[in-house]
Design a protein around this motif. Structure first.
Motif, PDB file in Angstrom:
ATOM      1  N   ASN A  83       0.851  -1.189   0.000  1.00  0.00           N
ATOM      2  CA  ASN A  83       0.000   0.000   0.000  1.00  0.00           C
ATOM      3  C   ASN A  83       0.888   1.240   0.000  1.00  0.00           C
ATOM      4  OD1 ASN A  83      -1.825   2.042   0.321  1.00  0.00           O
ATOM      5  ND2 ASN A  83      -2.855   1.166   2.119  1.00  0.00           N
ATOM      6  N   PRO A  84       1.122   1.841  -1.160  1.00  0.00           N
ATOM      7  CA  PRO A  84       1.993   3.016  -1.244  1.00  0.00           C
ATOM      8  C   PRO A  84       1.458   4.221  -0.486  1.00  0.00           C
ATOM      9  CG  PRO A  84       1.602   2.043  -3.412  1.00  0.00           C
ATOM     10  CD  PRO A  84       0.618   1.430  -2.471  1.00  0.00           C
ATOM     11  N   ASN A  85       0.185   4.153  -0.062  1.00  0.00           N
ATOM     12  CA  ASN A  85      -0.448   5.288   0.610  1.00  0.00           C
ATOM     13  C   ASN A  85      -0.290   5.264   2.125  1.00  0.00           C
ATOM     14  OD1 ASN A  85      -1.972   6.041  -2.003  1.00  0.00           O
ATOM     15  ND2 ASN A  85      -2.651   3.957  -1.618  1.00  0.00           N
ATOM     16  N   GLY A  86       0.377   4.255   2.651  1.00  0.00           N
ATOM     17  CA  GLY A  86       0.520   4.143   4.102  1.00  0.00           C
ATOM     18  C   GLY A  86      -0.820   3.943   4.775  1.00  0.00           C
ATOM     19  N   ASP A  87      -1.074   4.687   5.832  1.00  0.00           N
ATOM     20  CA  ASP A  87      -2.335   4.563   6.571  1.00  0.00           C
ATOM     21  C   ASP A  87      -3.415   5.502   6.042  1.00  0.00           C
ATOM     22  OD1 ASP A  87      -1.178   2.685   8.274  1.00  0.00           O
ATOM     23  OD2 ASP A  87      -0.442   4.234   9.645  1.00  0.00           O
ATOM     24  N   ALA A  88      -3.091   6.268   5.010  1.00  0.00           N
ATOM     25  CA  ALA A  88      -4.054   7.264   4.518  1.00  0.00           C
ATOM     26  C   ALA A  88      -5.289   6.623   3.898  1.00  0.00           C
ATOM     27  CB  ALA A  88      -3.375   8.190   3.512  1.00  0.00           C
ATOM     28  N   TYR A  89      -5.096   5.529   3.148  1.00  0.00           N
ATOM     29  CA  TYR A  89      -6.217   4.882   2.461  1.00  0.00           C
ATOM     30  C   TYR A  89      -6.064   3.374   2.507  1.00  0.00           C
ATOM     31  CZ  TYR A  89      -6.725   9.557   0.432  1.00  0.00           C
ATOM     32  OH  TYR A  89      -6.867  10.907   0.265  1.00  0.00           O
ATOM     33  N   GLY A  90      -7.210   2.708   2.659  1.00  0.00           N
ATOM     34  CA  GLY A  90      -7.246   1.260   2.586  1.00  0.00           C
ATOM     35  C   GLY A  90      -8.069   0.827   1.390  1.00  0.00           C
ATOM     36  N   ILE A  91      -8.735  -0.333   1.486  1.00  0.00           N
ATOM     37  CA  ILE A  91      -9.558  -0.822   0.385  1.00  0.00           C
ATOM     38  C   ILE A  91     -10.994  -0.989   0.855  1.00  0.00           C
ATOM     39  CG2 ILE A  91      -7.609  -1.999  -0.676  1.00  0.00           C
ATOM     40  CD1 ILE A  91      -8.874  -4.652   0.333  1.00  0.00           C
ATOM     41  N   ASN A  92     -11.919  -0.988  -0.098  1.00  0.00           N
ATOM     42  CA  ASN A  92     -13.341  -1.181   0.182  1.00  0.00           C
ATOM     43  C   ASN A  92     -13.639  -2.682   0.211  1.00  0.00           C
ATOM     44  OD1 ASN A  92     -16.131  -1.343   0.156  1.00  0.00           O
ATOM     45  ND2 ASN A  92     -16.395   0.336  -1.282  1.00  0.00           N
ATOM     46  N   PRO A  93     -14.150  -3.224   1.325  1.00  0.00           N
ATOM     47  CA  PRO A  93     -14.417  -4.664   1.416  1.00  0.00           C
ATOM     48  C   PRO A  93     -15.325  -5.184   0.308  1.00  0.00           C
ATOM     49  CG  PRO A  93     -14.550  -3.652   3.580  1.00  0.00           C
ATOM     50  CD  PRO A  93     -14.430  -2.524   2.599  1.00  0.00           C
ATOM     51  N   ALA A  94     -16.324  -4.402  -0.093  1.00  0.00           N
ATOM     52  CA  ALA A  94     -17.245  -4.854  -1.138  1.00  0.00           C
ATOM     53  C   ALA A  94     -16.508  -5.055  -2.453  1.00  0.00           C
ATOM     54  CB  ALA A  94     -18.380  -3.846  -1.316  1.00  0.00           C
ATOM     55  N   GLY A  95     -15.551  -4.203  -2.732  1.00  0.00           N
ATOM     56  CA  GLY A  95     -14.764  -4.362  -3.947  1.00  0.00           C
ATOM     57  C   GLY A  95     -13.934  -5.625  -3.909  1.00  0.00           C
ATOM     58  N   TYR A  96     -13.380  -5.917  -2.742  1.00  0.00           N
ATOM     59  CA  TYR A  96     -12.584  -7.137  -2.594  1.00  0.00           C
ATOM     60  C   TYR A  96     -13.447  -8.369  -2.847  1.00  0.00           C
ATOM     61  CZ  TYR A  96     -10.911 -11.242  -0.176  1.00  0.00           C
ATOM     62  OH  TYR A  96     -10.589 -12.531   0.134  1.00  0.00           O
ATOM     63  N   VAL A  97     -14.649  -8.404  -2.289  1.00  0.00           N
ATOM     64  CA  VAL A  97     -15.510  -9.576  -2.414  1.00  0.00           C
ATOM     65  C   VAL A  97     -15.821  -9.873  -3.878  1.00  0.00           C
ATOM     66  CG1 VAL A  97     -17.821 -10.492  -1.943  1.00  0.00           C
ATOM     67  CG2 VAL A  97     -16.519  -9.377  -0.118  1.00  0.00           C
ATOM     68  N   ILE A  98     -16.273  -8.881  -4.613  1.00  0.00           N
ATOM     69  CA  ILE A  98     -16.669  -9.095  -6.000  1.00  0.00           C
ATOM     70  C   ILE A  98     -15.473  -9.428  -6.880  1.00  0.00           C
ATOM     71  CG2 ILE A  98     -17.617  -7.951  -8.049  1.00  0.00           C
ATOM     72  CD1 ILE A  98     -19.473  -6.389  -6.164  1.00  0.00           C
ATOM     73  N   HIS A  99     -14.428  -8.634  -6.768  1.00  0.00           N
ATOM     74  CA  HIS A  99     -13.307  -8.784  -7.686  1.00  0.00           C
ATOM     75  C   HIS A  99     -12.457 -10.014  -7.371  1.00  0.00           C
ATOM     76  CE1 HIS A  99     -13.589  -4.846  -9.868  1.00  0.00           C
ATOM     77  NE2 HIS A  99     -14.456  -4.679  -8.884  1.00  0.00           N
ATOM     78  N   SER A 100     -12.282 -10.332  -6.107  1.00  0.00           N
ATOM     79  CA  SER A 100     -11.506 -11.521  -5.762  1.00  0.00           C
ATOM     80  C   SER A 100     -12.203 -12.783  -6.256  1.00  0.00           C
ATOM     81  CB  SER A 100     -11.275 -11.598  -4.247  1.00  0.00           C
ATOM     82  OG  SER A 100     -12.494 -11.787  -3.551  1.00  0.00           O
ATOM     83  N   ALA A 101     -13.525 -12.773  -6.231  1.00  0.00           N
ATOM     84  CA  ALA A 101     -14.275 -13.934  -6.710  1.00  0.00           C
ATOM     85  C   ALA A 101     -13.943 -14.220  -8.164  1.00  0.00           C
ATOM     86  CB  ALA A 101     -15.772 -13.687  -6.546  1.00  0.00           C
ATOM     87  N   ILE A 102     -13.969 -13.182  -8.988  1.00  0.00           N
ATOM     88  CA  ILE A 102     -13.745 -13.378 -10.418  1.00  0.00           C
ATOM     89  C   ILE A 102     -12.282 -13.676 -10.724  1.00  0.00           C
ATOM     90  CG2 ILE A 102     -13.956 -12.294 -12.691  1.00  0.00           C
ATOM     91  CD1 ILE A 102     -16.318 -10.689 -11.511  1.00  0.00           C
ATOM     92  N   HIS A 103     -11.374 -12.928 -10.106  1.00  0.00           N
ATOM     93  CA  HIS A 103      -9.949 -13.190 -10.342  1.00  0.00           C
ATOM     94  C   HIS A 103      -9.569 -14.598  -9.886  1.00  0.00           C
ATOM     95  CE1 HIS A 103      -8.504  -9.362 -11.862  1.00  0.00           C
ATOM     96  NE2 HIS A 103      -9.188  -8.716 -10.933  1.00  0.00           N
ATOM     97  N   GLY A 104     -10.203 -15.076  -8.834  1.00  0.00           N
ATOM     98  CA  GLY A 104      -9.869 -16.393  -8.316  1.00  0.00           C
ATOM     99  C   GLY A 104     -10.419 -17.535  -9.149  1.00  0.00           C
ATOM    100  N   ALA A 105     -11.552 -17.302  -9.817  1.00  0.00           N
ATOM    101  CA  ALA A 105     -12.212 -18.392 -10.537  1.00  0.00           C
ATOM    102  C   ALA A 105     -11.958 -18.397 -12.036  1.00  0.00           C
ATOM    103  CB  ALA A 105     -13.718 -18.321 -10.288  1.00  0.00           C
TER     104      ALA A 105
END
Length: 256
Positions: A83-105
């Motif tokens: 994470n090049p942004n340090g503690d300033a920004y993280g990720i949206n959990p909903a984005g992880y759920v949808i996108h990880s599903a497709i990238h994984g399958a």
């Protein structure tokens, strides 16, 4: 002293840096063409040379602010790897759920785009779904549909989402929005651009409140076949350099 862009570029492979530039460009293009949703939604790209890593936007930045250096690298388990942004920004959990599903399958998918546009949400709520009322619409002969289950934060929804997507690169998330994917970010973007336009065309026609003229089914099927990548060409690849030139004429900071 090195700039932030140079320091990130020095820390990743050349292939990853190129993927970062293309992904940042896709975010800027989605904003340019009016498909952004403030700080929400996501575009992801698989990190070349890895098994389970992909890049996603920092949660809190608008699409027009995204640069190659700010993108966050995560894996299919949801671990933040870089994470090049340090503690300033993280990720949206909903984005992880949808996108990880497709990238994984889907090993054939290099990039995934999800939007909440006005036209996309409207069509997602129509029982008829996307209709073949114009040539642009007929490009999408294989549209998948996924029923709305609430905000996508439950990990077990991934199994149903993947089952509904199947081998399609186009999905309408019912009462939610649009999703496209492709081997490259260029192809996924091109698909989303034309899917969005297909939704707009349909809503314009339906708003006229008169009978619609639809081509015969065999013509619709023939048209959809002619749009398939193996028949003509992978849409998006030829257009991508022109898309980058468009951005460079306006604001090349996505490359930073």
């Amino acid at each position: 002293m090195n700039s932030p862009a140079q320091s990130v570029r020095d820390l990743v492979s050349e292939a990853e840096w190129n993927a970062r530039v293309d992904l940042a460009a896709a975010y800027r293009l989605i904003a340019h063409f009016g498909m952004a949703d403030l700080i929400y939604n996501h575009i992801t790209v698989h990190v070349p040379g890895t098994e389970d890593e992909f890049l996603i936007n920092p949660y809190g930045l608008m699409y027009e602010e995204i640069t190659a250096s700010c993108l966050i690298k995560i894996n299919l388990a949801g671990d933040i790897l870089f994470n090049p942004n340090g503690d300033a920004y993280g990720i949206n959990p909903a984005g992880y759920v949808i996108h990880s599903a497709i990238h994984g399958a889907r090993g054939d998918v290099g990039s995934v785009i999800h939007t909440h546009t006005r036209a996309g949400m409207a069509v997602s709520a129509l029982e008829c779904g996307l209709m073949p009322i114009a040539q642009t619409n007929m490009r999408f002969g294989k549209v998948a549909y996924h029923e709305y289950e609430g905000v996508a934060v439950d990990l077990d929804e991934r199994e149903r989402l993947i089952a509904d997507l199947g081998t399609s690169n186009v999905m309408i998330l019912r009462n939610h929005g649009l999703l496209t994917c492709g081997p490259t970010v260029a192809e996924a973007f091109n698909t989303m651009y034309w899917l969005e336009n297909a939704c707009k065309v349909q809503l314009d026609a339906l708003a006229c409140n008169t009978a619609l003229h639809l081509p015969p089914q065999h013509v619709i099927a023939k048209t959809a076949h002619l749009f398939e990548p193996h028949v003509r060409r992978p849409y998006g690849l030829m257009e991508w350099p022109a898309m980058l030139r468009l951005l460079d004429r306006r604001d090349s900071s996505y490359r930073n």
